[in-house]
Design a protein around this motif. Sequence first.
Motif, PDB file in Angstrom:
ATOM      1  N   ALA A  98       0.829  -1.209   0.000  1.00  0.00           N
ATOM      2  CA  ALA A  98       0.000   0.000   0.000  1.00  0.00           C
ATOM      3  C   ALA A  98       0.862   1.258   0.000  1.00  0.00           C
ATOM      4  CB  ALA A  98      -0.920  -0.010   1.221  1.00  0.00           C
ATOM      5  N   ARG A 123       3.751   1.540  -1.275  1.00  0.00           N
ATOM      6  CA  ARG A 123       4.407   1.633  -2.581  1.00  0.00           C
ATOM      7  C   ARG A 123       3.401   1.749  -3.734  1.00  0.00           C
ATOM      8  NH1 ARG A 123       8.592   3.369  -3.501  1.00  0.00           N
ATOM      9  NH2 ARG A 123       9.326   1.883  -5.051  1.00  0.00           N
ATOM     10  N   TYR A 124       2.106   1.834  -3.403  1.00  0.00           N
ATOM     11  CA  TYR A 124       1.049   2.036  -4.397  1.00  0.00           C
ATOM     12  C   TYR A 124       1.071   0.950  -5.483  1.00  0.00           C
ATOM     13  CZ  TYR A 124       0.870   6.619  -2.201  1.00  0.00           C
ATOM     14  OH  TYR A 124       0.787   7.640  -1.286  1.00  0.00           O
TER      15      TYR A 124
END
Length: 312
Positions: free
Chosen positions: A29, A31-32
């Motif tokens: 999350a 690090r998208y």
Amino acid sequence: MQNRHHLDLTWLEDCVALSESLNFSKAAAVRYVTQPAFSRRIQSLEEWVGTPLFERTRRGVHLTRAGELFCKQVPDLIRALYALRSETLDLAGQEVPEVVFSATHALSFTFFPAWLRNNEKIARFGAFQLLSDTMRACERMLNQGETQFLLCHYHPQMQLNLDMARYFSVRVGTDWLRPYASAVPGKEGEAAKPRWSVENKKPFPLLSYSKESGLGRIVANTASVNRRKRGMEVVFTSDLAATLQVMARSGDGVAWLPESLAALEVSNGTLCPAASEQSDLCIPVEIRLYRPAGKLSRAAEELWTIFVEDRL
């Protein structure tokens, strides 16, 4: 493991995120990216290194001994690569030197703009980029080499998620964390009073900080505040001091706020300190600037020299 990959800088940044959280979902999350894609990238890094860096068990994720060695040095490597890129482009005349600060929300609103604007030595450097976020996110950005500097409130009792052997810091200001409540108008000729006082034994609603907040760490680790907790009922929790300030002004409870942030509301008569200035429930804090111990870009190093000289 067979080395079948060329190294990708993204994998190193992923590695830092996972070593901090030791949780694949949380790191993905941050690090998208989706968790399956994140897991594949970590696996690719381990294949490139040639040995497992993380041990995955039913009880969770842990660093291997090799992983501990690798992850300890990766943040410095990431910063060095970005600094080298910046210096190279600068020398080629392809980039205006840019310095990136991360700062907690409260200081982004109050201290940071005036600090840069009122110092002529700093102003001549031109463009800066400011990334405003929670303390936890700012620490993460500094650890991962996304910023050169971190500006935050500091107290000796707070816990920092930084390896202090790898960072320098300098005090650039001071502040107070004080409890504030909405102002109740006094009778004719009398000054306004806080809706609640925290110095008596009566219970009061508390507007609290989340674990992501640096200010929350300071408040949570202050003995005098902890002793008063029996009279507190947490009614709301937020990362942001500005959010708690709005709720305190609206009469929803008491919030410990930086004096620099609450000053305008106090002067307008919408907020009142909920403890006397001499109370041990008021916490003196520093405003500190952190940087990596390793070499930064030329512009960042010149700025650091100014910060240190101004402190002296």
